[in-house]
Enzyme design. Sequence first.
Site, PDB file in Angstrom:
ATOM      1  N   SER A 167       0.850  -1.185   0.000  1.00 46.78           N
ATOM      2  CA  SER A 167       0.000   0.000   0.000  1.00 46.78           C
ATOM      3  C   SER A 167       0.880   1.228   0.000  1.00 46.78           C
ATOM      4  O   SER A 167       1.888   1.277   0.709  1.00 46.78           O
ATOM      5  CB  SER A 167      -0.912   0.003   1.237  1.00 46.78           C
ATOM      6  OG  SER A 167      -1.748   1.136   1.237  1.00 46.78           O
ATOM      7  N   HIS A 205       2.388  12.126  -1.060  1.00 50.65           N
ATOM      8  CA  HIS A 205       1.958  13.507  -0.835  1.00 50.65           C
ATOM      9  C   HIS A 205       3.036  14.457  -1.366  1.00 50.65           C
ATOM     10  O   HIS A 205       4.060  14.672  -0.702  1.00 50.65           O
ATOM     11  CB  HIS A 205       1.724  13.766   0.657  1.00 50.65           C
ATOM     12  CG  HIS A 205       0.558  13.033   1.236  1.00 50.65           C
ATOM     13  ND1 HIS A 205      -0.745  13.339   0.912  1.00 50.65           N
ATOM     14  CD2 HIS A 205       0.496  12.004   2.121  1.00 50.65           C
ATOM     15  CE1 HIS A 205      -1.571  12.539   1.577  1.00 50.65           C
ATOM     16  NE2 HIS A 205      -0.837  11.721   2.316  1.00 50.65           N
ATOM     17  N   HIS A 208      -2.763   7.292  -4.373  1.00 52.90           N
ATOM     18  CA  HIS A 208      -2.808   6.107  -3.516  1.00 52.90           C
ATOM     19  C   HIS A 208      -2.885   4.880  -4.412  1.00 52.90           C
ATOM     20  O   HIS A 208      -3.529   4.900  -5.463  1.00 52.90           O
ATOM     21  CB  HIS A 208      -4.034   6.162  -2.607  1.00 52.90           C
ATOM     22  CG  HIS A 208      -4.484   4.805  -2.105  1.00 52.90           C
ATOM     23  ND1 HIS A 208      -5.489   4.085  -2.721  1.00 52.90           N
ATOM     24  CD2 HIS A 208      -4.058   4.051  -1.068  1.00 52.90           C
ATOM     25  CE1 HIS A 208      -5.663   2.947  -2.083  1.00 52.90           C
ATOM     26  NE2 HIS A 208      -4.816   2.894  -1.082  1.00 52.90           N
ATOM     27  N   ASN A 232      -2.818   0.278  -4.006  1.00 54.69           N
ATOM     28  CA  ASN A 232      -2.793  -0.862  -3.100  1.00 54.69           C
ATOM     29  C   ASN A 232      -3.055  -2.129  -3.899  1.00 54.69           C
ATOM     30  O   ASN A 232      -3.924  -2.139  -4.769  1.00 54.69           O
ATOM     31  CB  ASN A 232      -3.865  -0.697  -2.011  1.00 54.69           C
ATOM     32  CG  ASN A 232      -4.019  -1.935  -1.146  1.00 54.69           C
ATOM     33  OD1 ASN A 232      -4.840  -2.798  -1.440  1.00 54.69           O
ATOM     34  ND2 ASN A 232      -3.241  -2.007  -0.092  1.00 54.69           N
ATOM     35  N   VAL A 233      -2.295  -3.164  -3.651  1.00 55.92           N
ATOM     36  CA  VAL A 233      -2.609  -4.495  -4.173  1.00 55.92           C
ATOM     37  C   VAL A 233      -2.402  -5.486  -3.037  1.00 55.92           C
ATOM     38  O   VAL A 233      -1.460  -5.367  -2.250  1.00 55.92           O
ATOM     39  CB  VAL A 233      -1.753  -4.871  -5.401  1.00 55.92           C
ATOM     40  CG1 VAL A 233      -2.255  -4.174  -6.642  1.00 55.92           C
ATOM     41  CG2 VAL A 233      -0.278  -4.568  -5.192  1.00 55.92           C
ATOM     42  N   ARG A 234      -3.261  -6.484  -2.956  1.00 58.95           N
ATOM     43  CA  ARG A 234      -3.262  -7.343  -1.777  1.00 58.95           C
ATOM     44  C   ARG A 234      -3.816  -8.736  -2.113  1.00 58.95           C
ATOM     45  O   ARG A 234      -4.546  -8.919  -3.095  1.00 58.95           O
ATOM     46  CB  ARG A 234      -4.101  -6.716  -0.663  1.00 58.95           C
ATOM     47  CG  ARG A 234      -5.527  -6.420  -1.080  1.00 58.95           C
ATOM     48  CD  ARG A 234      -6.239  -5.520  -0.090  1.00 58.95           C
ATOM     49  NE  ARG A 234      -7.610  -5.221  -0.530  1.00 58.95           N
ATOM     50  CZ  ARG A 234      -7.933  -4.218  -1.329  1.00 58.95           C
ATOM     51  NH1 ARG A 234      -6.999  -3.392  -1.772  1.00 58.95           N
ATOM     52  NH2 ARG A 234      -9.191  -4.023  -1.692  1.00 58.95           N
ATOM     53  N   HIS A 279      -6.599   7.667 -16.647  1.00 53.97           N
ATOM     54  CA  HIS A 279      -7.655   6.698 -16.934  1.00 53.97           C
ATOM     55  C   HIS A 279      -7.352   5.863 -18.176  1.00 53.97           C
ATOM     56  O   HIS A 279      -7.741   4.687 -18.230  1.00 53.97           O
ATOM     57  CB  HIS A 279      -8.997   7.410 -17.057  1.00 53.97           C
ATOM     58  CG  HIS A 279      -9.619   7.713 -15.734  1.00 53.97           C
ATOM     59  ND1 HIS A 279     -10.331   6.776 -15.016  1.00 53.97           N
ATOM     60  CD2 HIS A 279      -9.601   8.835 -14.976  1.00 53.97           C
ATOM     61  CE1 HIS A 279     -10.748   7.310 -13.880  1.00 53.97           C
ATOM     62  NE2 HIS A 279     -10.321   8.560 -13.828  1.00 53.97           N
ATOM     63  N   ARG A 330       0.747  -2.490  12.795  1.00 51.81           N
ATOM     64  CA  ARG A 330       1.576  -1.424  13.346  1.00 51.81           C
ATOM     65  C   ARG A 330       0.900  -0.075  13.085  1.00 51.81           C
ATOM     66  O   ARG A 330       0.727   0.323  11.932  1.00 51.81           O
ATOM     67  CB  ARG A 330       2.963  -1.463  12.718  1.00 51.81           C
ATOM     68  CG  ARG A 330       3.933  -0.425  13.269  1.00 51.81           C
ATOM     69  CD  ARG A 330       5.315  -0.667  12.690  1.00 51.81           C
ATOM     70  NE  ARG A 330       6.294   0.267  13.232  1.00 51.81           N
ATOM     71  CZ  ARG A 330       6.711   1.367  12.601  1.00 51.81           C
ATOM     72  NH1 ARG A 330       6.212   1.684  11.405  1.00 51.81           N
ATOM     73  NH2 ARG A 330       7.616   2.153  13.153  1.00 51.81           N
TER      74      ARG A 330
END
Length: 300
Positions: free
Chosen positions: A93, A97, A107, A109-111, A146, A261
């Site tokens: 993730s 800024h 932002h 994220n891959v999970r 996009h 954490r």
Amino acid sequence: MSEQADRAETFLRELQDRICSAIEAIDGSARFEEDAWVRAAGGGGRTRVLRGGTVFEQAGVNFSRVHGSQLPPSATAHRPELAGGSFIATGVSLVLHPHNPYVPTTHANVRYFEASKPGMEPAWWFGGGFDLTPFYPYDEDVAHWHKTAHDLCAPFGADVYSRYKKWCDEYFYLKHRGETRGVGGLFYDDLSEGGFEACFAFTRAVGQGFLDAYLPIVDRRRNMPFGEREREFQLYRRGRYVEFNLVYDRGTLFGLQSGGRTESILMSLPPRVRFEYAYQPEPGSAEARLGEYLQPRDWV
């Protein structure tokens, strides 16, 4: 841990390395500092944060792999049949800024998740995506963002981009403000249809496509001059980022509920932000123009 989880973890560790190297290269001055951490209930991760760079005021790119005997509530809200089951979760993730208000915040994220419960077949799924939060949007930047998302989705089905673009618009929506967090991108979750290999290939495409989508925008905007007015507006709009992450974001909730954490979970928050009561931009100003972009729109 299963062979599938091992493969996902290997990819995610390499992805963290690749993205950190690219961010350091485009920033040109600052370097990531790494905190390796261990979760008492099982697992751990590598938190990497870059601060005070030429381009980025703060950039965080986190890898984690946690496991436990009971899925947290945020993970079972959409899969109530798995409540009480054990789990493995691994992911990358990031939140970036920038200093310059003309460079968008972003932002990604891959999970990968696995869950098991006595008497049930083990379940697995992928999730992820990326989204863009400009303060002073440019049509060419948003269209590039996009189009990159559309093109990486295309090999996986004609409707994949439109479905995950719509999901992103709906997910990153501040209901109490009546506006999207930014100009969207891709969001998907609970992805297992088509088998592991197809889902893993799509997740790799999303993770690897992020830099193609974001870095050209940084290059275009990083040297644009700005003053106190633009900086103050950036800090004000960062407040919306805080609102979303602390009120709605499922990743934040999962991290906190699973005993992750805290510093790593809240790394996504901006280093500086301001709130102003009943702020209204001057009609016709560049600041007021942002409102035109905070409702879903077709860009491809």
